[in-house]
Structures are given as structure tokens and as C-alpha cells.
Design an enzyme around this catalytic site. Sequence first.
Site, PDB file in Angstrom:
ATOM      1  CG  ASP B  23      -1.806   1.230   1.324  1.00  0.00           C
ATOM      2  OD1 ASP B  23      -2.171   1.764   0.258  1.00  0.00           O
ATOM      3  OD2 ASP B  23      -2.142   1.663   2.442  1.00  0.00           O
ATOM      4  CB  SER B  24       0.310   4.740  -0.980  1.00  0.00           C
ATOM      5  OG  SER B  24      -0.949   4.879  -0.361  1.00  0.00           O
ATOM      6  CB  CYS B  86      -2.677   1.141  -2.650  1.00  0.00           C
ATOM      7  SG  CYS B  86      -2.544   2.831  -3.261  1.00  0.00           S
ATOM      8  CD  GLU B 165      -3.315   8.417   8.477  1.00  0.00           C
ATOM      9  OE1 GLU B 165      -2.653   9.421   8.791  1.00  0.00           O
ATOM     10  OE2 GLU B 165      -3.070   7.731   7.467  1.00  0.00           O
ATOM     11  CB  CYS B 197     -10.445   5.057   0.977  1.00  0.00           C
ATOM     12  SG  CYS B 197      -9.034   5.597   1.981  1.00  0.00           S
ATOM     13  CG  HIS B 199      -6.942   5.398   5.776  1.00  0.00           C
ATOM     14  ND1 HIS B 199      -6.060   5.155   4.766  1.00  0.00           N
ATOM     15  CD2 HIS B 199      -6.216   5.968   6.772  1.00  0.00           C
ATOM     16  CE1 HIS B 199      -4.855   5.565   5.129  1.00  0.00           C
ATOM     17  NE2 HIS B 199      -4.919   6.061   6.337  1.00  0.00           N
TER      18      HIS B 199
END
Lengths: 285, 285
Positions: B23-24, B86, B165, B197, B199
Site C-alpha cells: 500500500d502507499s 491501495c 488516523e 479507501c 482507511h
Amino acid sequence: MNHTDKQNPIPGEASRKPIGVFDSGIGGLTVVKRLAITLPNENIIYFGDTARVPYGSKSNSTVIEYSIQNTKFLLQKNIKALVVACNTASSIAIPDLKKMFDIPIIGMIEPGSRMALKKSQSKNIGVIGTRATVGNLAYSKEIKKLNSSAQVVEKPCPLFVPLAEEGWIKHQATFEIAEEYLNELREIGIDTLVLGCTHYPILAEVIQEVIGSKVELIDSGVASSEVIKTELEKLDLLSDSKTSGVQEYYVSDIPAKFKEVAELFLGREIEHVHKVDLEVLISEY
Amino acid sequence: MNHTDKQNPIPGEASRKPIGVFDSGIGGLTVVKRLAITLPNENIIYFGDTARVPYGSKSNSTVIEYSIQNTKFLLQKNIKALVVACNTASSIAIPDLKKMFDIPIIGMIEPGSRMALKKSQSKNIGVIGTRATVGNLAYSKEIKKLNSSAQVVEKPCPLFVPLAEEGWIKHQATFEIAEEYLNELREIGIDTLVLGCTHYPILAEVIQEVIGSKVELIDSGVASSEVIKTELEKLDLLSDSKTSGVQEYYVSDIPAKFKEVAELFLGREIEHVHKVDLEVLISEY
């Protein structure tokens, strides 16, 4: 007269060169806004390294390397002075830039710290910034270097950058997030708060309301604009132009919504935006 | 027997090789979490390109170049299959990776799109993602390729990544931001919502509450884990190990709060984290 003409063939030529400003992205546009208010007749060339943003998560050597490339790019545009409008690059790269380049170079940390100490009565100073800036304690170190008895508390506010970029400057969620972040600083009883990230002036109204009207907010963009004005005066490099200065903008990438966000940060329409090829930037500068 | 032994000297050797995931940044850890649930006996090697995150603002050629470097790095760790965890790299780099590398390669977009179509009754499907992913309409294109009569509406939710995050998974501000972002999709009357995404599964509870309990959320990490299980079964490459798999983590930078955020995303303690030198990554892979 001939002799003088040879040294300075066009009167005021050196002083009419532009001021260069670089940032890792678009936050530095709030600094350009302030610079254009303080020095309305100066031409400004901005470089935003939008392809390599953020600098905060990169190693010191990478930040220095990028800062040198950005400065060389601006020097090729014939700038007379440089504003490093990025807190990360200011805290890491300025000593190297000053060693390498012989023009006035102004960052964010020192002007912001000096102004905070000047405005603060109690010397209880708060600093808010990205996690990277706060992690480096760049403002704390600078403020304590200038006044060892000052008390400094730093607090990271990672959501403020994306909130500013969303333009949610009066959204209920922004107030709640500011409450969460600033509560601790309010309870400590600081009298001065440094906006240690060039995005944060966009949220100044919410921040002021949440931290309380008695706390003085320090915009490092305002502080650095005053410092560069004084520097240029000393060196007799202030423009003698009577007309408004022209701004030119270079970026290494033009992301989605760029124009909208840039205009919010700049406070007016953005024109003359050029994209710089990153590979050219890396190989030529 | 000898002949078979020569082809496969240690029984199950090929199948016991790890699955590689890149992943990035750290979002892909939510995919690792799902992969470890679906395939508990598999070893997993993760590479998070935290020094060069985000990929979404970079050019296609840069994303392809980085994806090739990341894949070569993982191949050197002897992986038997690759998950591109990603969304940006999935939508841009997979055709090139498949041409270059002869192992099963699974992205996020196709498995997520297939699962969305499978679950949706009305074929009115919503997709949320970063501004970059939504700007590319990667899910819309894939879903419409699979079913041309499907209706797809995409909506960027840029604040969800920093909220995840920050770990603000039940914060009042998160609800208000979700309200603002998801209101439009709720009014359209979608019955399925793709979390486009890696996240976003962290915020699944808030998203579900705001969008309504009748809307099915699609986690592309779950979808891709099922696809890779099927692929490995077909190729007889599922591990025959009877013990729990081991995970190893490589990142190109270890930013502040890394461990805390990584553990939130992974859902358990993170061990064996190694930092890969970016210069080595660039020059050797």
C-alpha cells in the site's frame, strides 16, 4: 554617471526583482497573501511542491535536498530574496540554504517565535502545528533560545490541514475538533498561540473563538512579512515601483480542486499558474 | 517419487511462501487484517510506502514506477501472490504489474466492484473514497463494465483518512462530518456503499449509522481476500500449514504515532516492523 550606470544599468533593476516563496504545497499561499499586504508593490514568485507534499513525514536529508532544488528553481527566476513558507523546511533546511545561497532567506520559525515573545505578557505560549512540526519542537527550541524563562506547550492538530483544504471554516465539526485540540491549551492559560502551520490562518476565526478572545494569535506569515520588509529596507532592495506587484505561481502538480483551495488560501483569484515537471526539477536543479 | 521430489523438493514449499501486500501507506493494514481472517494459516509480508504517501496526487507514470519497485521488493521476499491494497495503485498500475510479473495479482477495484454488484438488489451503488480515487471514477468504470445498467454515484470524503488516523472512530465531529458527506448518497437511495479507501473500514460503524442500516457496506479488503483465496485454491497454492501464519511488516518511513495507528488498523499488536531505506528501494528495485 557612466560608472554608476555600468554598476546598475537600469535604475532600480535589482530592487524590482521578485521575492521568491516556496512551500511543500499550497499552505504557503497564506504567506503570499500577507506578503502582498505588507509589500504591495513587490513582485512575488511562488513555488508549491504539490507533487511531493507533505515534507513533514520525510527525512531531514530529503527535506534539505528538496529545499535546495526549490530554491535553485526560484533563483533561476531571478529572485532577490527567499521566504521559506513551510514550517518543516524552515526548521530543517534554512542553515544549509543560508550557507549555499547569498540572498536574504527568511523562514517561519524565527519570525513567529520573536513575534510571540513580543506579544506575550505572561510568556506562557502555546504552539499548534502538524504532528511533524510539533514532534520536532522547532518553535519551543527557538522561543527558549530567545527567552529561556518562557513556557511553551505544543499541541499537534492534524485535522486542521484537511479541514482548511475542505474550506470548512465555520462548520460545526470544525468547532468540535478545535474544542478537542485546544481544550488543554485553554486550561493551561496561555496568553499567546502560534499558528505553527501555514494552513491554520484559514481557521483563525474558529481557533480564536475556541481558545478565547484574550489569547493573541500569531500568524507566522505576518511575522515573516515584516521581517523581510525590514531586511529589504536595510539592503536597499525594496521595490521603487509605484504600481501593484504581480504574482506568478509554479507548482509541481495540480491536484483536484487546486484552484478553489488556492483561492481560499490566497484570498483572491489565482492567475498565472504553471506546472513544473518534477523530473526537470530534480535533474536540472 | 524421486521425480516428484525434484520438482518440489520440500512438500508444500511453494504453497508455504508468503502472500505479499503493498500500500502507499498504512491503510492496507485493514486489508491484512481481513486477509488474516480469511486465510489464517498464510504468512503475509506487508510493504507500506509511508515515505512516499499519498499516491493519489502523483502522476500515473510515478504510481506505476513506485508499484513496480514495491512489487520487486516483495518478490525478493519470495511471495507467491500479490495484493495491491491501495485503491490508487490498483486503478492505475495493475495492468503493468500483471504484464511484468508471473504471480497472481489482486487489486481492490475489481473484487470490490464484483461484491457490490452481487450484494446490491437495486443496482443503485454508492462509492466513497479519496478525492483522487473518486476523481478517476475507477469503481464506476469497473462496475459499469460488469453491469452496464448499474447506477453508480461517487463521493469524495477527504476528512475520513485523517479522522481514521486520529482514531476518532466514535467522535461527535466524525458523525457530523459523515452526515455532511453521506447526506447526498442517502437521499439518492443507494442500497450498497463501497468503502473505496482502505482507511474507511476503521470508520465503518459511524458510516453505517449515518447511511442507515439497510445499506450494505462493501469492504474491498474482504472482497479481495476472498478472491485471493479462490485464486490460490485453483493454483493449488494454499498453505498446508496447520499453525497460524506469521506477518512481517516493512515500511519506507516510520512516522510519529505509527505503532498506535498501525495497531488500530490491524486490530492487534504489530511486531516485526522493518524500515526500508528509500534510496535502496529506488536503486535496487
